[in-house]
Write an enzyme that holds these catalytic residues in place. Structure first.
Site, mmCIF file in Angstrom:
data_model
loop_
_atom_site.group_PDB
_atom_site.id
_atom_site.type_symbol
_atom_site.label_atom_id
_atom_site.label_comp_id
_atom_site.label_asym_id
_atom_site.label_seq_id
_atom_site.Cartn_x
_atom_site.Cartn_y
_atom_site.Cartn_z
ATOM 1 N N VAL A 102 0.928 -1.163 -0.024
ATOM 2 C CA VAL A 102 0.020 -0.053 0.100
ATOM 3 C C VAL A 102 0.780 1.282 0.081
ATOM 4 O O VAL A 102 1.978 0.917 0.844
ATOM 5 C CB VAL A 102 -1.030 0.007 1.085
ATOM 6 C CG1 VAL A 102 -1.635 1.333 1.332
ATOM 7 C CG2 VAL A 102 -1.929 -1.352 1.245
ATOM 8 N N CYS A 103 0.504 2.221 -0.862
ATOM 9 C CA CYS A 103 1.294 3.428 -0.695
ATOM 10 C C CYS A 103 2.694 3.515 -1.067
ATOM 11 O O CYS A 103 2.902 2.620 -2.118
ATOM 12 C CB CYS A 103 0.819 4.303 0.583
ATOM 13 S SG CYS A 103 1.279 5.901 0.718
ATOM 14 N N THR A 104 3.522 4.138 -0.400
ATOM 15 C CA THR A 104 5.099 3.930 -0.633
ATOM 16 C C THR A 104 5.751 2.518 -0.425
ATOM 17 O O THR A 104 6.936 2.215 -0.827
ATOM 18 C CB THR A 104 5.806 5.050 0.021
ATOM 19 O OG1 THR A 104 5.401 4.821 1.129
ATOM 20 C CG2 THR A 104 5.507 6.431 -0.552
#
Length: 185
Positions: A102-104
């Site tokens: 998820v995300c970075t």
């Protein structure tokens, strides 16, 4: 099914908890009764970006025995991109059937070499840095390319969790879990 949730300092807690809540229900609602997971870090405790302390259920060790490895994002990803020990640890997940972020967290999967020739996504502020690790950056909430599944910014963690519920337990299970969560996204 055995899943490793990767924890690190200055991670974004919702990146983890959004998917965790949905996936936990695979076990508690009896869709995958033998579903197991560990919260794993390289340190004995971890603090998220706002200072909430988490105690991993496991510290260190190889990730090779897991079916899936889940990497959240957060401000702490930056220093880890250049942390050879952390990246080598992530690389022990090579045998895992699924690498998920998820995300970075996708940047960390990329630094470990898992995104080569793959499509992936990340937080919208990090599309450009992600380009160095993958074939194509896709602007979407959840992107699946083979055994790599990546999700965008923080709230997409819930979408990702429900996506995985459907993938691993079917549409009926995912719909039931979505209703139980009262998630309308």
């Amino acid at each position: 099914m055995k899943l490793a949730y990767i924890l690190f300092n200055d991670m974004t807690l919702l990146d983890l908890i959004g998917a965790y809540d949905a996936l936990n229900r695979l076990k508690t609602m009896n869709y995958i009764p033998d579903f197991k997971w560990d919260l794993i870090a390289l340190t004995e405790k971890v603090s998220d970006e706002s200072g909430i302390t988490l105690l991993p259920t496991k510290t260190g060790g190889s990730l090779e025995s897991y079916d899936a490895v889940f990497v959240p994002g957060g401000d702490g990803h930056g220093p880890l991109l250049h942390d050879n020990n952390f990246i080598a640890w992530l690389q022990t997940a090579t045998p895992a059937a699924w690498k998920i972020s998820v995300c970075t967290g996708s940047l960390l999967l990329g630094a470990a070499g898992f995104l080569k020739d793959k499509e992936a996504t990340t937080h919208f502020d990090y599309y450009e840095p992600l380009q160095q690790y993958c074939k194509t950056v896709v602007i979407d909430r959840v992107v699946e390319d083979g055994n790599i599944i990546t999700a965008g910014a923080v709230s997409s963690s819930i979408d990702l969790g429900l996506f995985l519920c459907q993938k691993w337990a079917g549409a009926e299970a995912a719909a039931s879990i979505r209703r139980r969560m009262d998630y309308r996204g």
